[in-house]
Scaffold this motif. Structure first.
Motif, PDB file in Angstrom:
ATOM      1  N   GLU A   1       0.907  -1.649  -0.128  1.00 31.56           N
ATOM      2  CA  GLU A   1       0.063   0.063   0.005  1.00 31.56           C
ATOM      3  C   GLU A   1       0.929   1.318   0.212  1.00 31.56           C
ATOM      4  OE1 GLU A   1      -0.358  -2.534   2.221  1.00 31.56           O
ATOM      5  OE2 GLU A   1      -2.596  -2.991   1.940  1.00 31.56           O
ATOM      6  N   ALA A   2       1.973   1.392   0.924  1.00 27.96           N
ATOM      7  CA  ALA A   2       2.536   2.842   1.253  1.00 27.96           C
ATOM      8  C   ALA A   2       3.685   3.016  -0.552  1.00 27.96           C
ATOM      9  CB  ALA A   2       4.334   2.519   2.226  1.00 27.96           C
ATOM     10  N   VAL A   3       4.208   1.731  -0.937  1.00 29.22           N
ATOM     11  CA  VAL A   3       4.794   1.681  -2.503  1.00 29.22           C
ATOM     12  C   VAL A   3       3.714   2.932  -3.558  1.00 29.22           C
ATOM     13  CG1 VAL A   3       5.726   0.502  -3.989  1.00 29.22           C
ATOM     14  CG2 VAL A   3       6.064   0.161  -2.343  1.00 29.22           C
ATOM     15  N   TYR A   4       2.605   1.765  -3.403  1.00 25.93           N
ATOM     16  CA  TYR A   4       1.541   2.310  -4.637  1.00 25.93           C
ATOM     17  C   TYR A   4       1.231   4.275  -3.872  1.00 25.93           C
ATOM     18  CZ  TYR A   4       0.223  -1.179  -7.676  1.00 25.93           C
ATOM     19  OH  TYR A   4       0.946  -2.406  -8.675  1.00 25.93           O
ATOM     20  N   VAL A   5       0.831   4.130  -2.784  1.00 29.30           N
ATOM     21  CA  VAL A   5       0.090   5.822  -2.277  1.00 29.30           C
ATOM     22  C   VAL A   5       2.344   6.562  -2.819  1.00 29.30           C
ATOM     23  CG1 VAL A   5       1.199   7.542  -0.422  1.00 29.30           C
ATOM     24  CG2 VAL A   5      -1.133   4.945  -0.462  1.00 29.30           C
ATOM     25  N   GLY A   6       3.456   6.178  -3.245  1.00 25.19           N
ATOM     26  CA  GLY A   6       4.676   7.421  -3.648  1.00 25.19           C
ATOM     27  C   GLY A   6       4.025   7.467  -4.893  1.00 25.19           C
ATOM     28  N   VAL A   7       3.915   5.937  -5.322  1.00 22.68           N
ATOM     29  CA  VAL A   7       3.880   6.432  -6.962  1.00 22.68           C
ATOM     30  C   VAL A   7       2.534   7.204  -7.926  1.00 22.68           C
ATOM     31  CG1 VAL A   7       2.848   3.839  -7.276  1.00 22.68           C
ATOM     32  CG2 VAL A   7       4.510   5.317  -9.098  1.00 22.68           C
ATOM     33  N   LEU A   8       1.425   6.949  -6.170  1.00 26.77           N
ATOM     34  CA  LEU A   8       0.329   7.872  -7.101  1.00 26.77           C
ATOM     35  C   LEU A   8       0.634   9.434  -6.907  1.00 26.77           C
ATOM     36  CD1 LEU A   8      -2.665   5.364  -5.955  1.00 26.77           C
ATOM     37  CD2 LEU A   8      -1.428   5.708  -8.722  1.00 26.77           C
ATOM     38  N   ASN A   9       1.084   9.767  -5.541  1.00 30.43           N
ATOM     39  CA  ASN A   9       1.275  10.827  -5.018  1.00 30.43           C
ATOM     40  C   ASN A   9       2.868  11.385  -6.702  1.00 30.43           C
ATOM     41  OD1 ASN A   9      -0.081  12.416  -3.040  1.00 30.43           O
ATOM     42  ND2 ASN A   9       1.609  11.105  -1.820  1.00 30.43           N
ATOM     43  N   ALA A  10       3.436  10.866  -6.776  1.00 33.14           N
ATOM     44  CA  ALA A  10       4.321  11.312  -7.422  1.00 33.14           C
ATOM     45  C   ALA A  10       3.410  11.249  -9.663  1.00 33.14           C
ATOM     46  CB  ALA A  10       5.740   9.652  -8.082  1.00 33.14           C
ATOM     47  N   CYS A  11       2.790  10.886  -9.749  1.00 33.87           N
ATOM     48  CA  CYS A  11       1.976  10.627 -10.463  1.00 33.87           C
ATOM     49  C   CYS A  11       0.981  12.132 -11.037  1.00 33.87           C
ATOM     50  CB  CYS A  11       0.929   9.287 -11.218  1.00 33.87           C
ATOM     51  SG  CYS A  11       1.884   8.113 -11.498  1.00 33.87           S
ATOM     52  N   SER A  12       0.486  12.267  -9.304  1.00 32.20           N
ATOM     53  CA  SER A  12      -0.679  13.241  -9.262  1.00 32.20           C
ATOM     54  C   SER A  12       0.442  15.052  -9.381  1.00 32.20           C
ATOM     55  CB  SER A  12      -0.729  13.546  -7.712  1.00 32.20           C
ATOM     56  OG  SER A  12      -1.344  14.454  -7.569  1.00 32.20           O
ATOM     57  N   ARG A  13       1.491  14.694  -8.620  1.00 34.71           N
ATOM     58  CA  ARG A  13       2.552  15.739  -8.781  1.00 34.71           C
ATOM     59  C   ARG A  13       3.183  16.744  -9.840  1.00 34.71           C
ATOM     60  NH1 ARG A  13       4.473  14.886  -2.991  1.00 34.71           N
ATOM     61  NH2 ARG A  13       2.492  15.727  -1.364  1.00 34.71           N
ATOM     62  N   SER A  14       3.752  15.494 -10.688  1.00 32.33           N
ATOM     63  CA  SER A  14       3.975  15.900 -12.283  1.00 32.33           C
ATOM     64  C   SER A  14       3.454  16.232 -13.344  1.00 32.33           C
ATOM     65  CB  SER A  14       5.281  14.472 -12.677  1.00 32.33           C
ATOM     66  OG  SER A  14       5.891  14.128 -11.501  1.00 32.33           O
ATOM     67  N   GLY A  15       1.616  15.531 -12.719  1.00 32.97           N
ATOM     68  CA  GLY A  15       0.667  15.476 -13.839  1.00 32.97           C
ATOM     69  C   GLY A  15      -0.206  14.787 -15.036  1.00 32.97           C
TER      70      GLY A  15
END
Length: 613
Positions: free
Chosen positions: A341-355
């Motif tokens: 779960e934590a890994v997916y939070v990180g990668v989804l956040n990265a996608c969000s902040r990069s558009g």
């Protein structure tokens, strides 16, 4: 959880402080007349213990504490199935178990958190049977209370230790008290227990327990201050202390101190383990040095675990490098590691902040369908943020309504913040109402954001009404501040602040900075200033913004060519963004700013965020 630990009112015998020679060892050698068993048999396990126990029974030695102790220790500290139950059975047959025997069984119950409640029940039985605790008893029962988060029972135990005379001049009991209060989240009580120790009684373990208490409570400045005091007192920090210090540096953005801790680790440690290296990745990423974090990460060939990947992905998300985050994620999957779960939070956040909308949607599908990870509230919050930032406000609103766990305040706040970016006042008002409805999750900052949106639309009455409503609800906005690190110390500035010892120099530097910027054609942007005032008053409001004061002090106090690192609890405004970019170009300095959402790295007039924040 133990419902209550009621200590019986038995006569108390005051103990004298133990010396090293007087202190009994938990694994003392047995009498030469008894058959010996190692406390941790290398082979044979429970079968070997049963054979020896059977011989003791035949010889009539099974009820003698002196002869049963090796067996009791072997079972209590053994790791094979049924060892603890067998230890309890051996203990039950003893005629007159002493404190040593109770301690052994208590120790077995708290090792690995097996059954801490049983350790507390055993302590009560010990007192009821007239057996006086010794200096080794309290560390075990306090550890049990810490594992159960049983703060009330732990305080009772402290009182009992005081009555018996073990709370002073016994470093084991004193260190256990500091550790107990820290693990229960009582950092202030941990500090008091630490300060009750005389300077000569404190050990590296005492300092380590205090640092861990501050870390658990999120009291990062006190953690770093205590770490410095530990070094000044001549103690060499152990691994645990350094990891606590690295965590504090990560949260405060104290890069120079974190780098010093890293150097100390390299000097004092033969080989850094995975946990320490993961802490370094996290520290460097959160201090703005994503290149250094990546270097440490890439050196960990064959050592990376899921926490290492999670730290790296979260760091890349903070820096808005979604492409690199996706590469790291693919590397993790290709190595056969299962994302959690934590890994997916990180990668989804990265996608969000990069558009990266499409990539984020694909990751969300892979999480559910390929890796069978059930999305939690954090994942849905990331997806709402991703869609809303990309302008898909209606889709984000629909996703909130379809969350299996129901709408959360973080999801509504993500939508609310995106409404500010896209200027959707109507949806922002709906989001604020929902935040207020969710157990009063709306804070003063939310009301001020919506008031600012109305102010930019010249709806002055609506803006004033929202600010008044926040006051009527008793909501107070946390003051904005910006910190800058200079020579290992964090200096804090508030807007229009004049409390710093070098205020005159700072404002002189600020004047020079603005003069040079205006010479290059800079014009302050007052569109984000939500004041019903003339342009002159708006200009004064932004001239001494906390972030500008921090940058001025950083430029004034650090050598040329070194980065200026600023940490602020505010969201980066358009004015400060343009101002920082120009400063980096005109002064030839790299400016790294961590706002409340992400990093902005300004070099030669450009920002790493690509104007997407």
């Amino acid at each position: 959880m133990v419902g209550g630990l009621v200590l019986p009112h038995s006569p108390h015998h005051v103990a004298t402080p133990r010396t090293a020679a007087q202190a009994p060892a938990l694994e003392q050698a047995p009498c030469c007349t008894c058959t010996t068993v190692s406390p941790r048999p290398a082979r044979g396990g429970l079968d070997e213990v049963r054979k020896v126990h059977a011989r003791h029974v035949k010889l009539g030695l099974d009820r003698s504490s002196r002869h049963a102790r090796p067996l009791l220790a072997a079972c209590a500290l053994g790791e094979w199935p049924g060892s603890m139950e067998y230890a309890a059975a051996i203990f039950a047959t003893l005629d007159d178990p002493a404190a040593f025997d109770y301690n052994t069984l208590m120790r077995g119950h708290v090792v690995g958190g097996r059954d801490p409640a049983a350790a507390l029940r055993l302590y009560v039985d010990m007192l009821q049977n007239g057996v006086d605790p010794d200096g080794y008893t309290f560390p075990f029962v306090l550890k049990a209370c810490a594992q159960l988060a049983a703060s009330r029972q732990g305080r009772q135990l402290q009182g009992h230790a005081v009555k018996l005379g073990f709370s002073q001049h016994d470093e084991h009991v004193q260190n256990s008290l500091v550790s107990f209060y820290g693990k229960c989240g009582e950092a202030e009580l941990a500090r008091r227990a630490f300060e009750q120790m005389e300077a000569g009684e404190r050990t590296a373990a005492s300092w380590s327990a205090l640092l861990a208490a501050y870390t658990r409570a999120g009291r990062w400045p006190e953690c770093l201050e205590s770490f410095g005091a530990m070094a000044r007192d001549g103690w060499r920090p152990d691994e645990s202390s350094m990891v606590s210090a690295l965590s504090a540096c990560a949260h405060l953005g104290a890069h120079d101190v974190g780098r010093s801790v890293h150097c100390a680790l390299l000097r004092n440690t033969v080989r850094l383990n995975t946990f320490m290296k993961t802490s370094l990745v996290d520290m460097y990423a959160k201090c703005g040095c994503i290149k250094k974090a990546t270097a440490v990460f890439e050196e960990m060939e064959g050592e990376k675990n899921v926490w290492t990947y999670s730290a790296m992905l979260s760091g890349l998300a903070l820096h808005g490098d979604g492409r690199k985050a996706l590469q790291v994620f693919d590397e993790m999957v290709s190595e056969g590691r299962r994302p959690d779960e934590a890994v997916y939070v990180g990668v989804l956040n990265a996608c969000s902040r990069s558009g990266l909308l499409d990539e984020g949607l694909r990751c969300f599908d892979r999480m559910r369908l390929e890796h069978i990870v059930a999305p939690n509230a954090q994942h849905y919050g990331c997806m709402v943020d991703l869609m809303a930032r990309a302008g898909r406000l209606v889709g984000a609103r629909a996703l909130i309504g379809n969350m299996p766990m129901g709408p959360t305040d973080s999801a509504w706040r993500s939508l609310f913040n995106a409404c500010r970016i896209h200027g959707d006042i109507e949806l922002a008002e709906r989001a604020l109402r929902e935040l207020a409805r969710l157990s009063g999750a709306a804070n003063a900052g939310d009301y001020i954001i919506l008031a600012d949106m109305h102010a930019r639309a010249k709806n002055w009455d609506a803006a004033a009404a929202l600010r008044a409503e926040a006051v009527d609800r008793g909501l107070a906005q946390a003051p904005g501040f910006s910190d800058v690190e200079v020579h290992g110390r964090m200096h804090r500035f508030g807007s229009q602040g004049r409390s710093h010892p070098r205020t005159a120099d700072i404002y002189e530097m600020l004047h020079q900075m603005e003069w040079q910027l205006r010479f290059e054609g800079y014009k302050p942007d007052t569109t984000d200033v939500a004041l019903d005032a003339d342009d002159e008053e708006k200009l004064r409001a932004i001239a001494a913004h906390s972030q500008k004061l921090a940058m001025a002090f950083g430029l004034l106090s650090t050598p040329e060519g070194t980065p200026v690192r600023v940490v602020t609890n505010l969201r980066m405004s358009k004015e400060c963004h343009a101002y920082s970019a120009l400063i980096s170009e005109i002064f030839g300095r790299e400016v790294v700013v961590r706002d409340r959402n992400r990093f902005h790295r300004f070099r030669r007039g450009a920002c790493s965020c690509g104007n997407y924040w």
